[in-house]
Each structure stands twice: as C-alpha cells, then as structure tokens.
Motif scaffolding. Sequence first.
Motif, mmCIF file in Angstrom:
data_model
loop_
_atom_site.group_PDB
_atom_site.id
_atom_site.type_symbol
_atom_site.label_atom_id
_atom_site.label_comp_id
_atom_site.label_asym_id
_atom_site.label_seq_id
_atom_site.Cartn_x
_atom_site.Cartn_y
_atom_site.Cartn_z
ATOM 1 N N UNK A 205 -6.050 16.360 -9.092
ATOM 2 C CA UNK A 205 -7.613 16.812 -9.075
ATOM 3 C C UNK A 205 -8.436 15.729 -9.957
ATOM 4 N N UNK B 29 -10.239 17.968 4.368
ATOM 5 C CA UNK B 29 -9.331 17.041 4.274
ATOM 6 C C UNK B 29 -8.933 16.899 2.480
ATOM 7 N N UNK C 6 1.584 9.272 -0.910
ATOM 8 C CA UNK C 6 0.073 10.059 -0.847
ATOM 9 C C UNK C 6 0.154 11.128 0.227
ATOM 10 N N UNK D 278 0.689 -1.093 0.036
ATOM 11 C CA UNK D 278 -0.065 0.193 0.059
ATOM 12 C C UNK D 278 0.830 1.137 0.082
ATOM 13 N N UNK D 279 0.312 2.118 -0.714
ATOM 14 C CA UNK D 279 1.139 3.536 -0.804
ATOM 15 C C UNK D 279 0.954 4.110 0.754
ATOM 16 N N UNK D 280 2.137 4.874 1.314
ATOM 17 C CA UNK D 280 2.274 5.598 2.354
ATOM 18 C C UNK D 280 1.411 6.707 2.253
ATOM 19 N N UNK D 281 0.996 6.995 3.289
ATOM 20 C CA UNK D 281 -0.035 8.289 3.537
ATOM 21 C C UNK D 281 0.601 9.315 4.680
ATOM 22 N N UNK E 267 -6.641 15.180 -0.475
ATOM 23 C CA UNK E 267 -5.751 14.277 -0.908
ATOM 24 C C UNK E 267 -5.144 14.617 -2.265
ATOM 25 N N UNK F 112 -1.073 17.091 -10.318
ATOM 26 C CA UNK F 112 -2.282 16.114 -11.274
ATOM 27 C C UNK F 112 -2.918 15.443 -10.271
#
Lengths: 598, 295
Positions: free
Chosen positions: A33, A75, A84, A3-6, A77, A31
């Motif tokens: 949006x 919030x 992320x 999983x990508x890190x947030x 993203x 990029x």
Amino acid sequence: MNYREQFNIVISGHVDHGKSTVIGRLLADTNSLPDGKLESIREYCKKNSKTFEYAFLLDALKEEQSQGITIDAARIHFKTAKRDYLILDAPGHIEFLRNMITGATRAEGTLIVIDINEGIKENSRRHGYLISMLGIRQVSVLINKMDLAGYSRDAYDKIVSEYQAFLKRIGIEPFSFIPVAALNGENIFRRSEKMPWYEGPTVVEQIDCFEPDRGKADKPFRFPVQDVYKFTGMNDDRRILAGMVAFGSIRQSEEVLFLPSNKKSRIRTIETFSDKPPECVSAGMSCGFTIDDPLYIKPGEMMLRVEEPSKPSASRRFKANLFWMGAFPMVKGKQYEIKIGTAYILINLTEILGIMDASDLESIGNKSEVDRYEVAECVLETNRPVAFDHTPLLDSTSRFVIIDNYQISGAGIILQSLEDENISLVKYLARRENRWDAGSVTKFERETRYGHRAKLVLLTGSANIEETGKFLERSLYDMKFFSFYIGMKSLSAGLDNDLDGSIENREESIRRLGEISRILTDAGLIAITCMREMDDYDAEKIRELNSPYELLTIKYGRSPFDKFPADLDLPEDTSPETAVEKILELMRKKDIVPEYFL
Amino acid sequence: MDRIDRLEAESIYILREAYREFKNKNLCMLWSVGKDSTVLLWLARKAFFGHVPFPMVHIDTHFKIPEMIAYRDRLAREWKLDMIYGENSDALAKKMTYPEGAIDRLTCCKYLKSEALRHTLAGDWIRYRMNHATGNYEPDMNKDPYQGVIVGVRADEEGSRSKERYFSPRTDNNEWNIGEQPPELWHYYNTSFPPGCHIRIHPILDWTELDIWEYIARENVPFIPLYLDQGEGKRYRSLGCWPCTKPIESSARNIGEIIEELKSGKLKNVAERSGREQDKADGGSLETLRREGYM
C-alpha cells in the motif's frame, strides 16, 4: 534490463463473502500500500462513524462507499517476493456481472471466495461457470470467515466436497481449497495457528505457484488480420497487414494462406518500426507483414501457414455455447453484429439447442429466446464466411462476442463448424417465391411485348459508374427498350431513410435493393444500378435476391471483386461511350436484348 | 516476451483497434506533453509504422510550465504531427483563473481544462492547428466533433481511473456513468455507440508509473528535463500548470535514478500526484472533475 513479471488474477464469489477483505489483506500484508492510504481510509471511516473494513480501501469512489459494494473490475497492484500482481476485483452483485466478466477475461488465475456460514450461493456457482467458460484454468477456492465458524474442519470439509462436485461438472479442477479468515489475515500471507489441521498452501503461496500461459508460441500459427495499412505520407509505399499474433510463430519467406478468401502468398517482410526488424515473430506480438503478391486482403481474415496440418474452419454456420448479458433477450430473426477474431460481421440466431441457468446448471427447457444471464447452446449463422477455430487449445480464435444495442451483450465459444451453406437466405428466398402473388401477365407475354428480357445491370468499380449507368439507361431507352436507373442516393434519401450507414443497416439496404430489383425485373424492365463499395458476397446476395431474373455485373475500373468475377471487366481508362457499347454488346450476346431492333 | 513487451503489444493492439473503428469518425489523441501521453504518442508511431494518422490535441491553459509548450512544438515539427490546441479564451480574457485570484483551484481546473476540453472536442470553440510550412498555429477550419478520443490515463494513478475500460463511451456532456459500463472481453471492445456519445480510448490503462519510466529508458523516448533534478534537489514527478504543480524533493538526475527511486527508494510508497494541489481540495475532487470530463 530485467523487468519484474506480472501476473493477473481475479477474485470472484458471492456478494459479502469477503472478496474485498481478501484483497485488502493481500495489499496490507505484502506491504504493497502507498504510505498513508490505509490511514486515510481509517480516518474516513472514523469521520463517517463506520467500522473500518478493508473493502473501503478498494472502494475508491464516493458512490461505491455509500453503497458498500464494489462496482467495477478495479485494478489493484501488489507484489510478493516472487513477482508483481494485478488484481481485477470481481464484484459479487449480479447487476455487476458484466464487470466481473470484464475483469475475468484478463486474468490468468482466479480465487473464488465462499463464506463458510452462508455456504455456496447463486453467484458462487455462476462465477464458477463463467470462469470455466472464459477459459481460466488456474483456480483456488478460499473458504472465508473460518473465525466465525469456530475454525471447524467439519464445516469446511462439507463445503469443499459440495463445491468440488459442482466444479467437476463444469470441467474445473481447482489447484486447492484454502480455509481463511481474511479479516484477521489468517492463511492469507501468514499461516493460521488456529487451523493446524490444514496443511496446504497459504493464499500467497498458492498464487505464487500459478503459471503464466507460456505455451502459446508452440501452437499452430494464427494471425487474425486486424487492419491493412497503406500510409502514403513520407514516401511510404508499403502495404502492411497489421495485427497481433494469436498463436505460434512465423519467419520471413514462409508461405501463407488467408482464410476465408483462400488466397496464398509469401511473407516478404516483418514490420515493427524498430531499428532491426525481427526475423521471426510469435504469439502475443503486435506486428505487421508485407507479402509478395498485391492481394486484396480484408481486415478479419486469418493468416496461417500453407503447410499447417490443423487449419481453422471457414464457414457461415457454427454451433456455440453462448452466455447472454444484454438488457433485451437474444431473439431469432434479428441481425446482430458479432466479433470473431478480427472479423466484425453480422449474425443470426437460427436454432436454440438448449438453455440453462448459469447459477445452478438446471436446464430451462424449450425457449425461443435467450434471456439475460442464461447460457445457450445454439446455432449461429453469419452473413458471410468467417475463419475460426473450435478447440480449447486455440481459445482466443474460438471465441466471439455479440453486440446488441451498441454494447457487447453476449459472449461465447464455438464448439463446431456446421455445413457451409447460407441456409437462412435460401429459406427466405424459397418462402418468398412460394408466396409471390404474380399478376395475370406472364413473363413471356411481357418479353414478347417489350422485345427484350428483364435484367438487373449492376455496375461497380472506381470509374464514373453513375454517369455510365445513366448513359446506358438513355441508350436502351432510345433503342425503344424499357430501362430504368435506380439511383442509390434516391434509395438512401427515401426508402432507406430509416437506416444509417452502419454495418448492420448495410445488409438491410442490400436486401431492399435486391427486393426492388426483383419487382422491377418482374415488371419486365432492364434495371440499372451502381454500387461503388461492393464485394463478392454483396454481389452474390443481390444475385440471389433478384432471382429468378438474376444479374449482370459490370466492373469498370479497379474494384475488390476477386473470387466472384464480373460478367464484364472494363479498364479504368475506357470512355463511358465505349463502356456502354461494350455492355450493350454483352447484352446482345447474352440474348437479353435482340441483335437487331426496329 | 517480458512485461514491457506485453504492455507495448497490448497498447498497440488497442491503438490499431481505435484507428480501425474510428478513422472515418474523427479520431484524435490528447497530448498533455507529460510522460504518459508522450509514451502513448511513441506507441502510436510504432503501431502505425512511423506515421501518426490522427491529430494530436493539446489543451493549453496558458499556465503550463513554459518548457512544456516548447517541447510540444519541437516534437510536432520533428515527427510531422497534425498538432492542434484548444483553450478557454473567454475565461482567460476575463482573468477568471485561480492564479489571478478570481476563483479556487478546482473551478480553475474546470474552466481551463474540463470546459476547454469539452468545447475543443465538440468543435464549438476555436481550435488552432499547426501549419508545418510556417511553424505557426492557425485557426482550424475543421469544426467537426471528435468521436473517438485517445487518452493516456493509467489505472494506477488514482481510484476513479482504475474503473476505466479501454473503450469507454461518454455522453456529449462528457459524462461518465461508472455503474452502467458495458463489459469488455478478451480483445473485443465496445466500438459502436449511440448518437450523442463519443468514445474515450485508453491504450495505456494497465501501465504503472514504473512501467512508463522503464519504457522511456528502453526506447529512448524524448522527455522534458523537468522530470530530472537540475541540481537543486528538486524535480517534477507529474507535470501540469505551474501555480498548482510543485516539484518533489528528489536528486534523481537521470532515468536510471528515477527508476531506482520508484522501485526501492523514497518514492516507492508515495502517491504520484502528491504534487498536485487540486487533488487535495476535497476527498473525491478528482472523481468529481472526471465525471465532468476531466482526464
């Protein structure tokens, strides 16, 4: 799966210094949006004859768009090549400070935005202070609108040195200062060609260097007990201590200690409702434990290793730094609810050591209350012992919030544990006894006339204590003693009519019960009452309030009494007749009533 | 711990906090049977070690895609859920609905969802509770209002949801005052509230649509096959009432393909609720609905 890190960041600063533009640019340039989002906002602006601003992207609500300010910690993203991000947008208006704080407590890093032309404003400093107090250590400062200042290095340097000096006072060393022109996207994602004198990172390069806090698992083990479950459905007989590991890690079979109750046991199982329960759990995990001994552990206790060199304090008094944001000032002598770790208890502000304004760090001098947006160093006293840490290394177990008027109204960090003594109750009692306006009949005269001493008999436990209490009253009366049954239901219907059943009011109703028994025992009576839901601290408080006549405690059936043993312990299956006999026997033994009566 | 582990741990913490503070004040969880609230239900079973210690409440508009109701009742039986549903019987009886041509989409949402929800939570309209002995629904005798309501909204769904707190007070009219929300710090939430209010609890606020699917894949959470392409090149991305929810063009036949589509494929930059017609009716329609209590 990988999983990508947030990573969570908050963007703070004074109103109109360009926070929303920075965010809008971050979204657009990386990029991130959704298709059509930017176009729909542009169209909205055109339709409403407004100049397009990136801020409108974030102001998703009609209300906000009409006011032109961001109301909440929204919030958002976005993603860079590395990971992320979740941005918690911090509004700049002072009225919305509580929203800024809400966002900031979930962030691991922050960008503070300062308009180069306006310079350092009130909220630039206040937000800086709060970021320090909230424990965010990864800070970068963006000096915005460089295009409107001719990309001047001198103007930039001047603000940098001034703000750096301020941050130093509050213990923040920023990772970087970055000159940006957010509206044009300069030094956000794309390096600006207009400021060749700046060689540091761009905003995106900087945030990619922030590190998530990974050291928590290596710290001393702390597990604040959030709740204790005993679900009976589906033949489940486990008694599970549930919560989230705050720091460190622990394995099966390790010996554990609970504070403030000081009980000890051993981890029997680690529970997670998965196919294979883990052998070890560490910081950040929500889990459960069963322990070897059938102890009565309350939510709010802290579990740690028996062999832990650095233990939390367990006390009723501590010194703290407090930031107040309630609509009404925080005053001495009023009871507030406080949440420390998972302990939700009551607190009194007993001393104010110093107050300052968070926007300039100027001392406000001697005051007897803490007003909105002030920072106070103060002494707080809880109604019962609580376990806490008081070090920046164990920040989450050193922090608390205070509730007033149904809302979180204050937040703080404990600096030091003070001597463990229930100072305010002792003072209260001393003052009361000092002012007690006694009648002309002495205690001795009453005892001689009535033929017995005065006492409060307090029954607790799972048996039918109300029936037994009334039966005891009748037996004493039939023996020509002066007894009186205080019905708790009568109190809540009358005297306590103004109190609801909340935790704050529970303390007050205990105080009133204590005061009534003080009067009834002063009148020479043997007062009898029953409290089913009572623990050791409640009993101790009633005992103190009822002094000098004190208390006889009877436990009848099961009860959470443990540290504070009852004077008489009767098993559940004792008949009420036998129970009364045993109580009378004890009263004779303690010389409350005579061995023989005429 | 990876990102999904952290999201799970935080959500479980919030669920336990809701239970701790509201178990004696009538707590329930709203279950639309869509993927988000089903993940929330899964998280509840983890939080309470296999038990779900509060009722699940479903608002039945009677225009739901039929597979949704069958799935709801199957899981309710399998997991021994305390299953309750409510509805707007009056509007349904009078055919005051959009599919029957009486009113527009938004008014229909208001009647069949917002109003039904408000009165079901307040307990002044009839609630139906599953009798596990017979498998049928019976009128529920308990008419107490729910004071804590756990809801599976996500902040990334659309603008107004991104303003939510984890614990958010609502007045009895279900109104939400966005500008006046109390602060929420660290793991401390606003759990006390004045009379005349109830609290909405949002444990999965921080999850994204992608997180939800990655979690469903990792945990093997049962989900309705309508989310997958059944061979016609179409699938539902978001489930609701059939007259107002359209499938999207997609040939994702399994979760792996859904995740791929969201991560890098054609859906990467398309709004999740693009198939929901009521969102398009006016610029801030969803916000208007939400202020009045819509989820």
